[in-house]
Design a protein around this motif. Structure first.
Motif, mmCIF file in Angstrom:
data_model
loop_
_atom_site.group_PDB
_atom_site.id
_atom_site.type_symbol
_atom_site.label_atom_id
_atom_site.label_comp_id
_atom_site.label_asym_id
_atom_site.label_seq_id
_atom_site.Cartn_x
_atom_site.Cartn_y
_atom_site.Cartn_z
ATOM 1 N N TYR A 1 -50.999 61.117 26.869
ATOM 2 C CA TYR A 1 -51.717 59.975 27.395
ATOM 3 C C TYR A 1 -52.872 59.773 27.081
ATOM 4 O O TYR A 1 -53.352 58.711 26.364
ATOM 5 C CB TYR A 1 -51.873 60.462 29.048
ATOM 6 N N PHE A 2 -53.682 60.934 26.689
ATOM 7 C CA PHE A 2 -55.196 60.799 26.172
ATOM 8 C C PHE A 2 -55.178 60.627 24.809
ATOM 9 O O PHE A 2 -56.256 60.480 24.051
ATOM 10 C CB PHE A 2 -55.978 62.078 26.604
ATOM 11 N N ARG A 3 -53.992 60.783 24.043
ATOM 12 C CA ARG A 3 -53.908 60.831 22.718
ATOM 13 C C ARG A 3 -53.611 59.467 22.254
ATOM 14 O O ARG A 3 -53.753 58.889 21.077
ATOM 15 C CB ARG A 3 -52.835 61.561 21.805
ATOM 16 N N SER A 4 -53.439 58.355 23.268
ATOM 17 C CA SER A 4 -53.113 57.041 23.069
ATOM 18 C C SER A 4 -54.377 56.133 23.559
ATOM 19 O O SER A 4 -54.649 55.766 24.494
ATOM 20 C CB SER A 4 -51.976 56.522 23.576
ATOM 21 N N PRO A 5 -55.090 55.752 22.359
ATOM 22 C CA PRO A 5 -56.579 54.813 22.731
ATOM 23 C C PRO A 5 -56.247 53.638 23.619
ATOM 24 O O PRO A 5 -56.876 53.239 24.677
ATOM 25 C CB PRO A 5 -56.866 54.474 21.416
ATOM 26 N N ASP A 6 -55.326 52.887 23.304
ATOM 27 C CA ASP A 6 -54.939 51.771 24.122
ATOM 28 C C ASP A 6 -54.634 52.105 25.266
ATOM 29 O O ASP A 6 -54.916 51.106 26.401
ATOM 30 C CB ASP A 6 -53.873 50.690 23.398
ATOM 31 N N THR A 7 -53.590 53.047 25.573
ATOM 32 C CA THR A 7 -53.428 53.233 26.905
ATOM 33 C C THR A 7 -54.561 53.939 27.888
ATOM 34 O O THR A 7 -54.635 53.419 28.920
ATOM 35 C CB THR A 7 -52.310 54.711 27.038
ATOM 36 N N VAL A 8 -55.396 54.507 27.201
ATOM 37 C CA VAL A 8 -56.562 55.128 28.089
ATOM 38 C C VAL A 8 -57.411 53.846 28.134
ATOM 39 O O VAL A 8 -58.071 53.812 29.263
ATOM 40 C CB VAL A 8 -57.424 56.169 27.016
ATOM 41 N N PHE A 9 -57.772 52.774 27.457
ATOM 42 C CA PHE A 9 -58.475 51.930 27.593
ATOM 43 C C PHE A 9 -57.850 50.897 28.831
ATOM 44 O O PHE A 9 -58.740 50.705 29.643
ATOM 45 C CB PHE A 9 -58.522 50.874 26.514
ATOM 46 N N PHE A 10 -56.723 50.509 28.527
ATOM 47 C CA PHE A 10 -56.155 49.667 29.524
ATOM 48 C C PHE A 10 -55.618 50.222 30.878
ATOM 49 O O PHE A 10 -55.485 49.418 31.846
ATOM 50 C CB PHE A 10 -55.002 48.830 29.021
ATOM 51 N N THR A 11 -55.568 51.489 30.846
ATOM 52 C CA THR A 11 -55.157 51.952 32.383
ATOM 53 C C THR A 11 -56.271 53.073 32.973
ATOM 54 O O THR A 11 -56.510 53.016 33.995
ATOM 55 C CB THR A 11 -53.759 52.802 32.421
ATOM 56 N N PHE A 12 -56.848 53.641 32.103
ATOM 57 C CA PHE A 12 -57.952 54.595 32.440
ATOM 58 C C PHE A 12 -59.217 54.168 32.687
ATOM 59 O O PHE A 12 -59.959 54.164 33.862
ATOM 60 C CB PHE A 12 -57.827 55.718 31.682
#
Length: 287
Positions: free
Chosen positions: A36-47
């Protein structure tokens, strides 16, 4: 002579496998969190997205003064008013949006097909995903509360009852959202279409459920529509935990209705559990 498997023997065999299934699922949580934290777009748009939106709303509307439930009642700052909605949105984003897009991507790149060829049980896979959503959700909520208190000057609740309400709404909402995300991952036809399918659903729910707009200001038909979905109840439960009691009059029925909040979140949890188990496949049927 071949051994005969009786129902009682099969039951004991299944029970014996259960600890292994749980252990396998727990061991996947760390793997899922790291991914999860290795995916920048996931971190930005969900975290980080709820935190960014809270900052934007606070900066944009604070000049208009505090928000109050009516004449002669004490108000709260813009940041304090929108904090509960952003906490609820964070739960939805971490569960529904993140898992629906993530699992659809794993189907598209062949990850699920490879996992299907291993001894990994779907239950273990679910546990790993649920653990990832719960872990990142706790971190996200903690960061949101910390920034709200230290940067935006939001006064957090001081009563144990308020924090208990926050805790059970958060847990029920997180589990329901994660299971619904797993179920929704079956809808996109490909990994590339996953974002286009999932994000509009999540975005519309945020607008009609009292996250970005005051719920009491929405048309009655829109409030009724939002009441069919879990985000409205998560946001209402969060407002019950973080806003003064006077703000209950701004809800659809003039009260926090925490019994209904719990019931609707449990209903959606069960719906998510059944739907995710019925629709989940290591390989798409039409693949």
């Amino acid at each position: 002579m071949s051994a005969v498997t009786t129902p009682s023997t099969a039951g004991r065999s299944g029970a014996a496998r259960l600890p292994g299934v749980i252990a396998s699922g727990l061991s996947r949580i760390g793997y899922e969190v790291r991914g999860y934290f290795r995916s920048p777009d996931t971190v930005f748009f969900t975290f980080l997205f709820p935190l960014i939106m809270l900052g934007i709303f606070t900066a944009a509307f604070s000049s208009a003064g505090d928000i109050s439930p009516g004449p002669g009642t004490a108000g709260v700052s813009v940041g304090a008013y929108y904090l509960p909605g952003m906490l609820a949105a964070g739960v939805l984003l971490s569960g529904v949006q993140n898992l629906a897009v993530d699992i659809a991507g794993e189907k598209g790149d062949g990850t699920l097909k490879r996992l299907g060829g291993t001894p990994l049980s779907p239950v273990s896979y679910f546990i790993g995903k649920l653990g990832q959503v719960f872990t990142t959700g706790v971190l996200q909520a903690g960061l949101l509360l910390l920034v709200a208190a230290t940067v935006f000057g939001v006064e957090l609740p001081t009563s144990g009852e308020a924090w208990l309400t926050f805790a059970w709404v958060f847990v029920l909402g997180t589990v329901a959202s994660a299971l619904l995300g797993i179920a929704l991952s079956a809808v996109p036809r490909s990994a590339r279409s996953a974002t286009a399918v999932v994000v509009p659903i999540v975005l519309v729910l945020q607008f009609i459920s009292g996250v970005y707009l005051q719920f009491s200001a929405l048309p009655e038909w829109m409030q009724n529509l939002a009441s069919l979905f879990p985000l409205k109840w998560m946001a209402q439960g969060m407002r019950a935990a973080f806003l003064p009691e006077d703000f209950a009059v701004m809800e659809q029925h003039g009260s926090w209705d925490l019994g209904w909040v719990a019931l609707w979140l449990l209903v959606w949890l069960v719906i998510g559990l059944v739907a995710s188990r019925l629709t989940f496949r290591w390989i798409r049927r039409d693949a």
